[in-house]
Design a protein around this motif. Structure first.
Motif, PDB file in Angstrom:
ATOM      1  N   ALA A 163      -3.716   0.450  -2.899  1.00  0.00           N
ATOM      2  CA  ALA A 163      -3.269  -0.874  -2.463  1.00  0.00           C
ATOM      3  C   ALA A 163      -3.264  -1.767  -3.692  1.00  0.00           C
ATOM      4  O   ALA A 163      -4.237  -1.787  -4.446  1.00  0.00           O
ATOM      5  CB  ALA A 163      -4.191  -1.450  -1.385  1.00  0.00           C
TER       6      ALA A 163
ATOM      7  N   CYS B  74      -8.350   1.756  -4.382  1.00  0.00           N
ATOM      8  CA  CYS B  74      -7.911   3.148  -4.405  1.00  0.00           C
ATOM      9  C   CYS B  74      -8.999   4.089  -3.920  1.00  0.00           C
ATOM     10  O   CYS B  74     -10.194   3.801  -4.007  1.00  0.00           O
ATOM     11  CB  CYS B  74      -7.470   3.551  -5.813  1.00  0.00           C
ATOM     12  SG  CYS B  74      -8.762   3.466  -7.058  1.00  0.00           S
TER      13      CYS B  74
ATOM     14  N   CYS C  65       3.059   0.671  -7.654  1.00  0.00           N
ATOM     15  CA  CYS C  65       2.295   1.400  -6.642  1.00  0.00           C
ATOM     16  C   CYS C  65       2.707   2.877  -6.634  1.00  0.00           C
ATOM     17  O   CYS C  65       1.851   3.773  -6.640  1.00  0.00           O
ATOM     18  CB  CYS C  65       2.523   0.754  -5.284  1.00  0.00           C
ATOM     19  SG  CYS C  65       1.299   1.144  -4.033  1.00  0.00           S
TER      20      CYS C  65
ATOM     21  N   THR D  75       0.835  -1.198   0.000  1.00  0.00           N
ATOM     22  CA  THR D  75       0.000   0.000   0.000  1.00  0.00           C
ATOM     23  C   THR D  75       0.870   1.248   0.000  1.00  0.00           C
ATOM     24  O   THR D  75       2.040   1.216   0.397  1.00  0.00           O
ATOM     25  CB  THR D  75      -0.915   0.049   1.238  1.00  0.00           C
ATOM     26  OG1 THR D  75      -0.103   0.139   2.416  1.00  0.00           O
ATOM     27  CG2 THR D  75      -1.800  -1.179   1.324  1.00  0.00           C
ATOM     28  N   LEU D  76       0.265   2.350  -0.440  1.00  0.00           N
ATOM     29  CA  LEU D  76       0.954   3.639  -0.421  1.00  0.00           C
ATOM     30  C   LEU D  76      -0.096   4.743  -0.397  1.00  0.00           C
ATOM     31  O   LEU D  76      -1.089   4.689  -1.134  1.00  0.00           O
ATOM     32  CB  LEU D  76       1.845   3.804  -1.651  1.00  0.00           C
ATOM     33  CG  LEU D  76       2.864   4.952  -1.615  1.00  0.00           C
ATOM     34  CD1 LEU D  76       3.819   4.797  -0.439  1.00  0.00           C
ATOM     35  CD2 LEU D  76       3.646   5.006  -2.926  1.00  0.00           C
ATOM     36  N   SER D  77       0.102   5.731   0.478  1.00  0.00           N
ATOM     37  CA  SER D  77      -0.826   6.857   0.585  1.00  0.00           C
ATOM     38  C   SER D  77      -0.051   8.167   0.513  1.00  0.00           C
ATOM     39  O   SER D  77       1.064   8.273   1.038  1.00  0.00           O
ATOM     40  CB  SER D  77      -1.602   6.776   1.911  1.00  0.00           C
ATOM     41  OG  SER D  77      -2.583   7.789   1.994  1.00  0.00           O
ATOM     42  N   HIS D  78      -0.651   9.170  -0.155  1.00  0.00           N
ATOM     43  CA  HIS D  78       0.025  10.455  -0.338  1.00  0.00           C
ATOM     44  C   HIS D  78      -0.982  11.579  -0.116  1.00  0.00           C
ATOM     45  O   HIS D  78      -2.144  11.480  -0.528  1.00  0.00           O
ATOM     46  CB  HIS D  78       0.620  10.546  -1.744  1.00  0.00           C
ATOM     47  CG  HIS D  78       1.596  11.661  -1.918  1.00  0.00           C
ATOM     48  ND1 HIS D  78       1.203  12.957  -2.203  1.00  0.00           N
ATOM     49  CD2 HIS D  78       2.956  11.690  -1.841  1.00  0.00           C
ATOM     50  CE1 HIS D  78       2.273  13.733  -2.307  1.00  0.00           C
ATOM     51  NE2 HIS D  78       3.352  12.988  -2.095  1.00  0.00           N
TER      52      HIS D  78
ATOM     53  N   VAL E  38      -8.570   0.130   2.051  1.00  0.00           N
ATOM     54  CA  VAL E  38      -8.356   1.550   1.792  1.00  0.00           C
ATOM     55  C   VAL E  38      -9.586   2.315   2.265  1.00  0.00           C
ATOM     56  O   VAL E  38     -10.717   1.942   1.934  1.00  0.00           O
ATOM     57  CB  VAL E  38      -8.108   1.837   0.296  1.00  0.00           C
ATOM     58  CG1 VAL E  38      -8.182   3.339   0.006  1.00  0.00           C
ATOM     59  CG2 VAL E  38      -6.757   1.287  -0.135  1.00  0.00           C
TER      60      VAL E  38
ATOM     61  N   SER F 292       0.716   2.390   5.042  1.00  0.00           N
ATOM     62  CA  SER F 292       1.434   2.942   3.902  1.00  0.00           C
ATOM     63  C   SER F 292       2.935   2.921   4.144  1.00  0.00           C
ATOM     64  O   SER F 292       3.411   3.294   5.216  1.00  0.00           O
ATOM     65  CB  SER F 292       0.973   4.382   3.649  1.00  0.00           C
ATOM     66  OG  SER F 292       1.740   4.995   2.644  1.00  0.00           O
TER      67      SER F 292
ATOM     68  N   CYS G 162      -4.918   3.313   5.176  1.00  0.00           N
ATOM     69  CA  CYS G 162      -4.872   2.022   4.492  1.00  0.00           C
ATOM     70  C   CYS G 162      -4.270   0.961   5.407  1.00  0.00           C
ATOM     71  O   CYS G 162      -3.603   1.254   6.401  1.00  0.00           O
ATOM     72  CB  CYS G 162      -4.070   2.117   3.195  1.00  0.00           C
ATOM     73  SG  CYS G 162      -2.391   2.772   3.397  1.00  0.00           S
TER      74      CYS G 162
ATOM     75  N   THR H 283      -4.533   7.293  -2.421  1.00  0.00           N
ATOM     76  CA  THR H 283      -4.131   6.077  -1.718  1.00  0.00           C
ATOM     77  C   THR H 283      -4.372   4.866  -2.598  1.00  0.00           C
ATOM     78  O   THR H 283      -5.417   4.754  -3.246  1.00  0.00           O
ATOM     79  CB  THR H 283      -4.903   5.914  -0.394  1.00  0.00           C
ATOM     80  OG1 THR H 283      -4.657   7.060   0.420  1.00  0.00           O
ATOM     81  CG2 THR H 283      -4.473   4.661   0.344  1.00  0.00           C
TER      82      THR H 283
END
Length: 636
Positions: free
Chosen positions: A522, A471, A503, A270-273, A306, A289, A285, A520
């Motif tokens: 995943a 997302c 990702c 996962t990654l969130s910005h 998410v 993240s 998430c 965000t």
């Protein structure tokens, strides 16, 4: 067939509108993504369309039998005031996409000497895009009955399982006859898709008719499922099984048995910005993240979630984090017990966990005396992979997409007012999007009591390699996933980039081409390897002329029909002979390369024979004669 790649598509950027060849994915002038929208036509005059013909003031070009290419995909399609009765089921079954195509719009069509009639255009029909090459672009996907003969046990059962799951909904809408006509049932790898819907007419079909159709396929069923399928068909025909629920239960048991023999490996990240314009990140998430890549085998739980704090409400970041924490802890604790790991129980636990999270957020709102728009809330999407199944749940407008080498499909339906207008009032989706407050949500976690909450949960069977993309709407807005999945995520399936890179690239895409919200993502990569069955090729072909596309740098785990669930981890961890590249050159010997081996084998046989003869003659004089059995017959 007219080559659709030769057509010109007008850039959807209103400030550009430059014509581009259909082979281009991005405008040569402004770099805006160019969607390729292929449409299936329905209506009395649809069969009379001629390839190369244009319709709608030259907007649509006929590229194949009843297949149109929209050359102005950025423009609103034509609509009519009244939707005919035979089109209504498409609107009411919008929640069953990608199995059922959706209404795009209408176009007037006239033939010489006749008044003009309306043709209805269906989008997201089983038609190949240019992503698989010019040879397939605009062609309709193969019939299930054509692909059945070469499919493996898991896939054959999966197709039948999807039909069974569509039966009740199509009965309600009066179109279950669709499932009895093989020419309407198309397949995209393991996905069953209907090309159009057929009204039942005056008589309502029975499941017994489905049993008769399946019995005609049973003779070409794989050996491993032929007997059980025959029993299912007989019970359907005799009406011992007379509900779709009973049928699904029988197919579930067969799938469980066959599914234990396939190998599944899940990688997820996962990654969130925060995004370029927001002051705080209201997304959350699970896994957190930035955590490293997670990896599980099929009988471990692979959970990804998410959440997106509802925009405009204070405390969205609190609501999303609270939802994540509640759901993942509850699901993992309950499903840690093996007795809870069967389909109905898993679905119930997902729903219960969602409702508990909703109540936790609601209590927090009440304790802080938050009222109306001041109440905090959150959307939620999740995937839970277990065994041969994926469970998808959602509330709100965050989304789950399923991506394979053949396509990208949205697996969730937004809980917004536009969607409700389509399902309840028969409004075309593209019309509904233009209505006031069309994007407003009618449900989210934390806004109301759980008695008024209706989590959307669906189950899908895993029989091929795929990626689930979860997302927030900061990623999916403006159809960015549909526009960029081939450049940002498909390379993972092609072995060109790793999951972490994809990702990050997806987040970068969202920030560059949307940028108005937090983003965000995943990614859940499901790698599936089926056991080799009698009379079946080692590599299952998911679409025509595809063997070359299937080969990539990943490894193919050796398996056999006898592999049981308890052997899967041991098989994966073998250090000798554990994997081989998917490369014909490395798995087969040419005739020339076999010659030295044959000569060497003959020489070895001769040496062993001579040695055996010498040993016998030497021992005759010193030992009691006994029959001597040579391991190799000596050539005369």
């Amino acid at each position: 067939m007219t080559n659709p790649i030769a057509a010109k598509i007008v850039c959807q950027n209103p400030e550009c509108q430059a014509p581009n060849p259909a082979s281009h994915n991005f405008c040569a002038h402004c770099r805006t993504a160019i969607p390729k929208v292929y449409l299936w036509t329905v209506g009395e005059d649809a069969p009379s369309l001629k390839i190369g013909q244009t319709l709608g003031n030259n907007r649509y070009i006929v590229v194949n039998n009843r297949v149109l290419l929209d050359t102005k995909p950025g423009w609103q399609p034509e609509v009519v005031d009244r939707v005919p009765e035979y089109i209504t089921p498409y609107l009411r079954l919008i929640g069953h996409r990608p199995h059922v195509p959706q209404v795009y719009g209408a176009v007037e069509f006239s033939r010489s000497g006749r008044r003009s009639n309306t043709l209805w255009l269906l989008e997201k029909a089983p038609i190949y895009s240019e992503g698989l090459g010019a040879a397939l672009a605009g062609k309709v996907m193969p019939e299930l009955s054509e692909s059945w003969k070469t499919a493996g046990s898991m896939r054959q059962l999966n197709w039948l399982w999807q039909i069974a799951n569509l039966w009740d909904s199509m009965q309600v809408e009066g179109v279950s006859k669709t499932l009895l006509h093989p020419e309407l049932l198309r397949v995209e790898g393991g996905l069953l898709r209907t090309i159009e819907l057929m009204p039942n007419g005056s008589s309502t079909p029975k499941l017994a008719e489905l049993g008769k159709l399946w019995k005609s396929w049973q003779k070409n069923a794989r050996i491993g499922i032929a007997q059980v399928l025959e029993k299912i068909c007989d019970r359907l025909v005799k009406e011992d099984v007379n509900t779709a629920t009973q049928l699904i239960a029988l197919l579930d048991e067969a799938l469980r048995t066959v599914g234990q023999k396939q190998f599944l490996n899940c990688n997820y990240i996962t990654l969130s910005h925060i995004g370029p314009t927001r002051e705080q990140n209201e997304d959350a998430c699970y896994p957190p993240s930035g955590d490293p890549l997670y990896q599980n085998t099929g009988y471990d739980l692979s959970l990804a979630i998410v959440c997106d704090g509802v925009g405009g409400h204070q405390g969205g970041e609190v609501a999303s984090s609270l939802a994540i924490d509640t759901i993942h802890r509850r699901i993992e604790n309950v499903l840690d017990k093996p007795e809870n790991r069967y389909p109905d129980s898993i679905a119930i636990q997902i729903e219960n966990s969602t409702c508990v999270a909703n109540d936790q957020i609601s209590l927090r709102n009440d304790s802080e005396n938050r009222q109306e728009r001041a109440r905090m809330g959150t959307t939620m999407v999740m995937t839970l992979i277990y065994g041969h199944e994926a469970y998808i749940a959602h509330i709100g407008d965050s989304r789950v997409y399923r991506i394979t080498r053949t396509g990208c499909h949205q697996m969730t339906l937004d809980d917004d007012l536009a969607t409700r207008e389509v399902r309840l009032n028969g409004v075309l989706y593209r019309q509904a999007l233009g209505m006031s407050s069309s994007g407003s949500l009618f449900q989210a976690l934390g806004m109301n009591s759980s008695t008024a909450l209706h989590p959307n949960i669906r189950r899908t069977i895993l029989d091929e390699e795929c990626i689930f993309l979860l997302c927030s709407d900061g990623v999916s807005d403006r159809d960015r996933v549909e526009q960029y999945w081939q450049t940002e995520i498909l390379p993972v399936l092609e072995g060109k980039v790793d999951l972490a890179t994809a990702c990050q690239r997806t987040i970068n895409m969202a920030n560059t081409h949307n940028g108005h919200d937090n983003a965000t993502v995943a990614l859940v990569h499901c790698q599936v390897k089926q056991p080799v069955e009698a009379g079946q090729n080692t590599v299952l072909q998911d679409f025509p002329a595809d063997a070359a596309n299937f080969a990539h740098s990943d490894t193919l785990l050796l398996s056999s029909p006898e592999t049981e669930r308890g052997d899967l981890d041991r098989q994966r961890n073998r250090t000798v002979g554990a994997s081989i590249p998917i490369d014909k050159a490395s798995t087969s010997l040419t005739a020339e390369s076999k010659k030295p081996l044959i000569i060497g084998a003959i020489g070895l046989i001769l040496l062993m024979a001579i040695g055996a003869g010498a040993w016998v003659s030497q021992n005759k004089s010193t030992s009691t004669p006994n029959p001597v059995v040579s391991p190799i017959d000596t050539p005369k």
